[in-house]
Design a protein around this motif. Structure first.
Motif, short mmCIF file in Angstrom:
data_model
loop_
_atom_site.label_atom_id
_atom_site.label_comp_id
_atom_site.label_asym_id
_atom_site.label_seq_id
_atom_site.Cartn_x
_atom_site.Cartn_y
_atom_site.Cartn_z
N ALA A 95 0.86 -1.19 0.00
CA ALA A 95 0.00 0.00 0.00
C ALA A 95 0.88 1.23 0.00
O ALA A 95 1.79 1.36 0.84
CB ALA A 95 -0.91 0.00 1.22
N GLU A 98 -2.84 6.04 1.97
CA GLU A 98 -3.71 5.72 3.11
C GLU A 98 -5.02 5.08 2.66
O GLU A 98 -5.54 4.19 3.33
CB GLU A 98 -4.00 7.00 3.90
CG GLU A 98 -2.80 7.59 4.61
CD GLU A 98 -2.38 6.80 5.84
OE1 GLU A 98 -3.23 6.02 6.35
OE2 GLU A 98 -1.24 6.94 6.29
N LEU A 101 -5.32 1.20 2.53
CA LEU A 101 -5.15 0.34 3.69
C LEU A 101 -6.39 -0.51 3.96
O LEU A 101 -6.28 -1.68 4.36
CB LEU A 101 -4.81 1.18 4.92
CG LEU A 101 -3.46 1.90 4.86
CD1 LEU A 101 -3.27 2.78 6.10
CD2 LEU A 101 -2.32 0.89 4.75
N ASP A 105 -6.43 -4.57 4.12
CA ASP A 105 -6.96 -5.37 5.23
C ASP A 105 -8.00 -6.37 4.75
O ASP A 105 -8.04 -7.52 5.22
CB ASP A 105 -7.56 -4.45 6.29
CG ASP A 105 -6.51 -3.63 7.04
OD1 ASP A 105 -5.33 -4.03 7.01
OD2 ASP A 105 -6.88 -2.61 7.65
N ARG A 121 0.99 -9.12 8.03
CA ARG A 121 1.03 -7.69 7.75
C ARG A 121 2.40 -7.14 8.12
O ARG A 121 3.01 -7.57 9.10
CB ARG A 121 -0.03 -6.95 8.56
CG ARG A 121 -1.47 -7.23 8.18
CD ARG A 121 -2.36 -6.29 8.97
NE ARG A 121 -3.78 -6.46 8.70
CZ ARG A 121 -4.59 -7.26 9.38
NH1 ARG A 121 -4.10 -7.98 10.38
NH2 ARG A 121 -5.87 -7.33 9.08
N SER A 123 4.71 -3.42 8.66
CA SER A 123 4.79 -1.96 8.77
C SER A 123 5.77 -1.42 7.74
O SER A 123 6.47 -2.17 7.05
CB SER A 123 5.27 -1.58 10.17
OG SER A 123 6.61 -2.01 10.36
N ALA A 138 2.67 0.29 4.17
CA ALA A 138 2.31 -0.98 4.81
C ALA A 138 2.25 -2.02 3.71
O ALA A 138 2.20 -1.70 2.51
CB ALA A 138 0.96 -0.89 5.53
#
Length: 402
Positions: A95, A98, A101, A105, A121, A123, A138
């Protein structure tokens, strides 16, 4: 029924896997593969990026999801047994904004439902531990996603068919299919062969060949060309594994990504532009017949009305390396026009319904003695051995086909 002769049209990886499955699982059955080209895996299989998909993307309960998971296990074992390339290089789905995201998910939950192994997942900092030169805020990491050599696998499947007493008839363009007492006659311009049952795995020509068998008119095949860049050899070390964008569920195409190949090169791409011929691997390849057929199909115009903005963006990347690499640079910052050279291209057989819907799952029709694979999208190569099992059940055991 023992001592049958089963014909398979198409010597891509799905057709050859199906022929192999019949030859090995049904002793006494003779298999004949009909292929118009002088060698196997000439089209979609031979232009495949080589990715063995782990099953992240596919709707749970779909044939795609079920056959991908089964297919990975079969393919891994086959490659190990035959000492064919199979490297688990892993995949990052990254990703970069923003607003991606939430989709990331949702993809994570879908992949867990599909039992994708070892998915986690990451960071921003964890991304750099796996891919030091990657961008993104991410990511999802699928360490078991692999790369392989699908043309080599297809050649091995073809040899298995021959070793089991079957035949792969190259240079046999199918121009007629005719029902005869107790079977189907498969004809080229020079030869006719009678088989007891016939399976059509014709890829880019699947709707044309299905029409010869009086199968349904839909879905139709629309060819999309995917064009690749290659990282220059001195820059290939910027990428360790597969780096993909978060997919947009409105489209069946995954977007530009980075793909290491088993030969050591790294592909960047593909885009997805409408090809002007079913086998249009270059911009200059034009088939008036294919264009007339496309223009006459209402689904093509409805598709264009829905997706014209995406089409313009894809064509911009086709004609401008700078535009192409701007998209790629979101995922590996700093990689630009000077770091790549033109690579190859493939053509995807995208099935399209009359209402303009891009068909996103396998479609297999059965009519009497003929079974037609009308749509076998990605991950068809990954799932080829599982697809073969499914087709054989459909043909011989009467399992329901989509």
């Amino acid at each position: 029924m023992a001592d049958e002769t089963i014909g398979v049209v198409g010597a891509g990886i799905v057709g050859l896997a199906t022929a192999r499955e019949i030859a090995l699982s049904r002793p006494g059955t003779r298999v004949v593969v009909f292929e118009k080209e002088p060698e196997v895996s000439r089209h979609q299989t031979g232009h495949n990026s080589g990715v063995v998909h782990a099953g992240l993307y596919y709707p749970p309960g779909s044939l795609k999801a079920d056959l991908c998971v089964r297919g990975v296990a079969l393919l891994r074992e086959y490659c190990q047994d035959r000492q064919l390339p199979y490297r688990e290089v892993g995949k990052l789905v990254v990703a970069v904004r923003e607003d991606e995201l939430g989709r990331m998910d949702a993809l994570f939950e879908r992949a867990r439902t599909n039992h994708v192994p070892d998915l986690r997942r990451l960071s921003r900092e964890e991304i750099r531990e796996i891919e030091p030169h990657a961008g993104g805020i991410a990511a999802l990491h699928s360490p078991r996603t692999a790369i392989t050599d699908y043309p080599a696998i297809a050649r091995a499947f073809a040899q298995d068919v021959v070793d089991s007493g079957g035949e792969v008839k190259l240079g046999f363009p199918v121009c007629s299919l005719r029902n005869v007492p107790g079977g189907v006659e498969v004809g080229s311009a020079q030869e006719r062969v009678r088989v007891d049952r016939l399976i059509l795995c014709a890829g880019l020509q699947s709707d044309s060949v299905a029409r010869l068998a009086q199968d349904a008119q839909e879905p139709r095949i629309v060819p999309f060309r995917g064009e690749y860049m290659l990282l220059r050899p001195e820059r290939a070390n910027l990428v360790r594994g597969l780096i993909y964008p978060v997919p947009d569920p409105r489209y069946p195409f995954l977007g530009i990504h980075f793909t290491p190949r088993v030969d050591g090169c790294v592909e960047v791409g593909p885009n997805a532009v409408l090809a002007l011929a079913r086998e249009g691997y270059s911009r200059t390849r034009i088939s008036p017949r294919d264009l007339v057929g496309l223009a006459a199909y209402p689904g093509a115009w409805r598709m264009a009305a829905r997706h014209w903005r995406t089409g313009i963006r894809e064509y911009r990347g086709s004609f401008s390396t700078a535009a192409f690499m701007r998209d790629a640079g979101l995922y590996v910052p700093g990689v630009g026009v000077r770091d790549v050279v033109r690579g190859g291209a493939g053509v995807r057989a995208q099935a399209l319904d009359r209402d303009g819907t891009l068909v996103d799952d396998f479609r297999i029709h059965r009519a009497g003695r003929v079974t037609a694979v009308r749509n076998a999208p990605s991950p068809a190569a990954t799932a080829s051995m599982a697809i073969a099992e499914h087709i054989v059940r459909t043909v011989f055991d009467g399992a329901a086909a989509n």
